[in-house]
Design a protein around this motif. Structure first.
Motif, PDB file in Angstrom:
ATOM      1  N   VAL A 150       8.910  12.653  15.910  1.00 57.17           N
ATOM      2  CA  VAL A 150       8.314  14.126  16.060  1.00 57.17           C
ATOM      3  C   VAL A 150       6.657  14.175  16.325  1.00 57.17           C
ATOM      4  O   VAL A 150       7.023  14.810  17.230  1.00 57.17           O
ATOM      5  N   PHE A 151       6.330  13.080  15.503  1.00 59.02           N
ATOM      6  CA  PHE A 151       4.531  12.933  15.895  1.00 59.02           C
ATOM      7  C   PHE A 151       4.887  11.147  16.256  1.00 59.02           C
ATOM      8  O   PHE A 151       5.335  10.704  15.638  1.00 59.02           O
ATOM      9  N   ASN A 152       3.670  11.368  17.290  1.00 59.96           N
ATOM     10  CA  ASN A 152       3.799  10.125  18.214  1.00 59.96           C
ATOM     11  C   ASN A 152       2.909   8.738  18.041  1.00 59.96           C
ATOM     12  O   ASN A 152       1.469   8.964  18.106  1.00 59.96           O
ATOM     13  N   ASP A 153       3.012   8.208  16.451  1.00 57.86           N
ATOM     14  CA  ASP A 153       1.952   7.548  15.560  1.00 57.86           C
ATOM     15  C   ASP A 153       1.330   6.124  16.442  1.00 57.86           C
ATOM     16  O   ASP A 153       0.244   6.103  16.178  1.00 57.86           O
ATOM     17  N   CYS A 154       2.044   6.448  17.729  1.00 61.96           N
ATOM     18  CA  CYS A 154       1.490   4.710  18.430  1.00 61.96           C
ATOM     19  C   CYS A 154       0.605   5.567  19.433  1.00 61.96           C
ATOM     20  O   CYS A 154      -0.758   5.062  19.185  1.00 61.96           O
ATOM     21  N   GLY A 155       0.971   6.637  19.941  1.00 62.77           N
ATOM     22  CA  GLY A 155      -0.128   7.639  20.712  1.00 62.77           C
ATOM     23  C   GLY A 155      -1.448   7.616  19.484  1.00 62.77           C
ATOM     24  O   GLY A 155      -2.809   7.365  20.634  1.00 62.77           O
ATOM     25  N   VAL A 156      -0.894   8.089  18.472  1.00 61.79           N
ATOM     26  CA  VAL A 156      -2.343   8.930  17.491  1.00 61.79           C
ATOM     27  C   VAL A 156      -3.486   7.557  17.250  1.00 61.79           C
ATOM     28  O   VAL A 156      -4.525   7.186  17.197  1.00 61.79           O
ATOM     29  N   ALA A 157      -2.164   6.218  17.527  1.00 59.90           N
ATOM     30  CA  ALA A 157      -3.218   5.665  17.141  1.00 59.90           C
ATOM     31  C   ALA A 157      -4.216   4.558  17.842  1.00 59.90           C
ATOM     32  O   ALA A 157      -5.240   4.554  17.491  1.00 59.90           O
ATOM     33  N   ILE A 158      -3.844   4.722  19.413  1.00 57.23           N
ATOM     34  CA  ILE A 158      -4.429   4.794  20.725  1.00 57.23           C
ATOM     35  C   ILE A 158      -6.042   5.240  20.166  1.00 57.23           C
ATOM     36  O   ILE A 158      -6.290   5.011  20.883  1.00 57.23           O
ATOM     37  N   GLU A 159      -5.484   6.680  20.593  1.00 65.25           N
ATOM     38  CA  GLU A 159      -6.501   7.805  20.604  1.00 65.25           C
ATOM     39  C   GLU A 159      -7.175   7.403  19.497  1.00 65.25           C
ATOM     40  O   GLU A 159      -8.467   7.382  19.447  1.00 65.25           O
ATOM     41  N   THR A 160      -6.820   6.959  18.700  1.00 69.87           N
ATOM     42  CA  THR A 160      -8.350   6.995  17.750  1.00 69.87           C
ATOM     43  C   THR A 160      -9.014   5.585  17.140  1.00 69.87           C
ATOM     44  O   THR A 160     -10.358   5.336  17.479  1.00 69.87           O
ATOM     45  N   LEU A 161      -8.085   4.814  17.742  1.00 73.49           N
ATOM     46  CA  LEU A 161      -9.090   3.084  18.494  1.00 73.49           C
ATOM     47  C   LEU A 161      -9.624   3.152  18.736  1.00 73.49           C
ATOM     48  O   LEU A 161     -11.312   2.896  19.175  1.00 73.49           O
TER      49      LEU A 161
ATOM     50  N   ARG B 269       0.426  -1.121  -0.057  1.00 70.38           N
ATOM     51  CA  ARG B 269      -0.099   0.283   0.249  1.00 70.38           C
ATOM     52  C   ARG B 269       0.846   1.304  -0.244  1.00 70.38           C
ATOM     53  O   ARG B 269       1.784   1.472   0.622  1.00 70.38           O
ATOM     54  N   GLU B 270       0.222   2.013  -1.209  1.00 77.01           N
ATOM     55  CA  GLU B 270       0.795   3.756  -0.595  1.00 77.01           C
ATOM     56  C   GLU B 270       0.721   4.432   0.104  1.00 77.01           C
ATOM     57  O   GLU B 270      -0.496   4.333   1.217  1.00 77.01           O
ATOM     58  N   PRO B 271       2.252   5.429   0.685  1.00 77.57           N
ATOM     59  CA  PRO B 271       1.701   6.284   2.291  1.00 77.57           C
ATOM     60  C   PRO B 271       1.408   7.074   1.850  1.00 77.57           C
ATOM     61  O   PRO B 271       0.074   7.470   0.723  1.00 77.57           O
ATOM     62  N   VAL B 272       0.207   7.399   3.232  1.00 76.91           N
ATOM     63  CA  VAL B 272      -0.816   8.357   3.550  1.00 76.91           C
ATOM     64  C   VAL B 272      -0.401   9.037   3.849  1.00 76.91           C
ATOM     65  O   VAL B 272      -0.067   9.165   5.514  1.00 76.91           O
ATOM     66  N   LYS B 273      -0.658  10.921   3.767  1.00 78.09           N
ATOM     67  CA  LYS B 273      -0.209  12.032   4.078  1.00 78.09           C
ATOM     68  C   LYS B 273      -1.720  12.353   5.123  1.00 78.09           C
ATOM     69  O   LYS B 273      -2.566  12.029   4.668  1.00 78.09           O
ATOM     70  N   GLY B 274      -1.406  12.070   6.678  1.00 79.27           N
ATOM     71  CA  GLY B 274      -1.844  12.564   7.823  1.00 79.27           C
ATOM     72  C   GLY B 274      -2.548  14.212   7.682  1.00 79.27           C
ATOM     73  O   GLY B 274      -2.313  15.084   6.857  1.00 79.27           O
ATOM     74  N   SER B 275      -3.991  14.094   8.289  1.00 82.67           N
ATOM     75  CA  SER B 275      -4.570  15.175   8.638  1.00 82.67           C
ATOM     76  C   SER B 275      -3.921  15.693   9.466  1.00 82.67           C
ATOM     77  O   SER B 275      -3.649  15.708  10.495  1.00 82.67           O
ATOM     78  N   ASP B 276      -4.166  17.461   9.954  1.00 80.76           N
ATOM     79  CA  ASP B 276      -4.428  18.012  11.431  1.00 80.76           C
ATOM     80  C   ASP B 276      -4.843  17.716  12.388  1.00 80.76           C
ATOM     81  O   ASP B 276      -4.639  17.121  12.977  1.00 80.76           O
ATOM     82  N   GLU B 277      -6.247  17.257  11.847  1.00 78.61           N
ATOM     83  CA  GLU B 277      -7.579  16.408  12.693  1.00 78.61           C
ATOM     84  C   GLU B 277      -6.792  14.858  13.744  1.00 78.61           C
ATOM     85  O   GLU B 277      -6.970  15.633  14.601  1.00 78.61           O
ATOM     86  N   GLN B 278      -6.158  14.460  12.656  1.00 75.56           N
ATOM     87  CA  GLN B 278      -5.563  13.152  13.087  1.00 75.56           C
ATOM     88  C   GLN B 278      -4.472  13.813  13.893  1.00 75.56           C
ATOM     89  O   GLN B 278      -4.634  12.492  15.109  1.00 75.56           O
ATOM     90  N   ILE B 279      -3.552  14.438  13.542  1.00 77.86           N
ATOM     91  CA  ILE B 279      -2.716  14.462  14.219  1.00 77.86           C
ATOM     92  C   ILE B 279      -2.819  15.238  15.658  1.00 77.86           C
ATOM     93  O   ILE B 279      -2.298  14.875  17.188  1.00 77.86           O
ATOM     94  N   LEU B 280      -3.832  16.143  15.940  1.00 77.85           N
ATOM     95  CA  LEU B 280      -4.390  15.935  16.926  1.00 77.85           C
ATOM     96  C   LEU B 280      -4.720  15.390  17.902  1.00 77.85           C
ATOM     97  O   LEU B 280      -5.348  15.498  18.882  1.00 77.85           O
ATOM     98  N   ALA B 281      -5.812  14.394  17.356  1.00 73.41           N
ATOM     99  CA  ALA B 281      -6.181  12.993  18.270  1.00 73.41           C
ATOM    100  C   ALA B 281      -5.602  13.011  19.792  1.00 73.41           C
ATOM    101  O   ALA B 281      -5.640  13.051  20.707  1.00 73.41           O
ATOM    102  N   PHE B 282      -4.000  13.436  19.385  1.00 74.09           N
ATOM    103  CA  PHE B 282      -2.803  13.208  20.543  1.00 74.09           C
ATOM    104  C   PHE B 282      -2.371  14.220  20.894  1.00 74.09           C
ATOM    105  O   PHE B 282      -1.953  14.480  22.467  1.00 74.09           O
ATOM    106  N   HIS B 283      -1.740  14.595  19.906  1.00 71.78           N
ATOM    107  CA  HIS B 283      -0.781  16.243  20.006  1.00 71.78           C
ATOM    108  C   HIS B 283      -1.754  17.208  20.258  1.00 71.78           C
ATOM    109  O   HIS B 283      -2.732  17.561  19.555  1.00 71.78           O
ATOM    110  N   THR B 284      -0.926  18.666  21.074  1.00 72.59           N
ATOM    111  CA  THR B 284      -2.013  20.032  21.238  1.00 72.59           C
ATOM    112  C   THR B 284      -1.393  20.571  19.873  1.00 72.59           C
ATOM    113  O   THR B 284      -0.762  20.422  19.180  1.00 72.59           O
ATOM    114  N   ALA B 285      -1.543  21.639  20.107  1.00 73.26           N
ATOM    115  CA  ALA B 285      -2.033  22.490  19.026  1.00 73.26           C
ATOM    116  C   ALA B 285      -1.188  23.671  18.886  1.00 73.26           C
ATOM    117  O   ALA B 285      -0.743  23.455  18.112  1.00 73.26           O
TER     118      ALA B 285
END
Length: 318
Positions: free
Chosen positions: A139-150, A49-65
């Motif tokens: 830079v961005f904690n994709d693990c944390g984003v994944a947990i919050e998104t789940l 599968r091809e990589p996909v660029k995440g959105s700000d909204e997705q990143i903000l599921a874990f990170h601060t604005a």
């Protein structure tokens, strides 16, 4: 056959996450893994599968604005550090880091929706970043984003996060230290000898979450025999927790010969962890397991370890 396949996310946009040629976390890491996949013929056994660029909204599921804004600004100038001296900014760092997040969330959706049985994202598992800062090349904690998104998007509350990177997954641990539904299991080199200096055995969670976290510090020079022995308690812990979804951070810097760590596993440790976690996922959560590459700074090591993980997810022996 969709539900039994393994999706693997690779492509130039994902390889862009790196800090320059010659840096331990360089842009050649993904290519080293994929070269091995092609040499072994495993590239024909998975869904690419091809990589996909995440959105700000997705990143903000874990990170601060405010932190997201900081990364965007320094991504334009390419100057300074995003933390206190470990994680340099570079031009385009926001886009590269957002692509890690987006690819992980695309893989997550593949697994939750049943498009595949399991998925693997090699350039991911950036487990040191906190909600408001970079740390340790992350830079961005994709693990944390994944947990919050789940939790927020898919209603999966009881998530097991399992980390076999040589470094403690501190960015995940402290973000969810008081969360009783995040099952955290981390086998890592003892923090007295290695960054980030955390993850001691008495760190078991706080408040209502006490007892839901298992940190297993490994002595420097620990090899497969020690890993296999300590893995038994980790597996019992996960099994008893009956998770709804499993995330594996399978950093390859725990193999012998890594330039910045002191553990001495072979890829057999990673093969075993992925095999046993797949079994637990099939027992408790319909096989739903997402594997993330994590660290690993010896290119041959990461190629062998991650290929072994993919083999286990496919149900193949070595």
């Amino acid at each position: 056959m969709a539900g039994s396949t393994v999706n693997v996310y690779v492509g130039p946009a994902l390889a862009q996450y790196g800090f320059g040629e010659g840096h331990p976390f360089g842009p050649d890491r993904m290519h080293a893994f994929w070269k091995r996949m092609v040499e072994t013929g495993l590239d024909k056994c998975v869904e690419v599968r091809e990589p996909v660029k995440g959105s700000d909204e997705q990143i903000l599921a874990f990170h601060t604005a405010s932190y997201l804004d900081k990364v965007k600004k320094q991504s334009q100038t390419g100057s300074g550090y995003l933390d206190w001296g470990d994680t340099p900014a570079f031009k385009g760092v926001y886009e590269a880091a957002a692509t890690v997040v987006g690819s992980v969330l695309a893989a997550l959706h593949d697994v939750v929706s049943g498009d595949c049985g399991q998925a693997f994202v090699p350039i991911a598992g950036l487990h040191h970043a906190t909600r408001d800062s970079a740390a340790g090349f992350c830079v961005f904690n994709d693990c944390g984003v994944a947990i919050e998104t789940l939790r927020q998007k898919y209603g999966k509350r009881r998530v097991a996060y399992v980390d076999i990177d040589a470094h403690h997954g501190d960015g995940v641990f402290y973000a969810f230290e008081d969360d009783p539904e995040l099952i955290f299991v981390d086998l890592h080199e003892d923090g007295r000898y290695l960054y980030p200096g955390t993850g001691f055995a008495d760190e078991t969670g706080s408040g209502a979450a006490r007892g839901t976290k298992l940190n297993i510090p490994m002595p420097p020079e620990a090899g497969d025999e020690t890993f296999f022995r300590m893995w038994e308690s980790a597996e019992r812990f996960i099994d008893k927790a009956t998770p709804e979804f499993i995330v594996l951070q399978c950093g390859a810097d725990s193999l012998a010969g890594d330039p910045i760590t002191h553990l001495r596993y072979t890829e057999a440790a990673h093969r075993h962890a992925a095999k046993r976690l797949k079994m637990l996922a099939e027992r408790h959560c319909g096989g739903k397991l997402l594997a993330l590459g994590g660290g690993g700074y010896n290119r041959d090591n990461l190629a062998r370890a991650w290929t072994a993980v993919v083999q286990s997810l496919l149900g193949e022996s070595a």
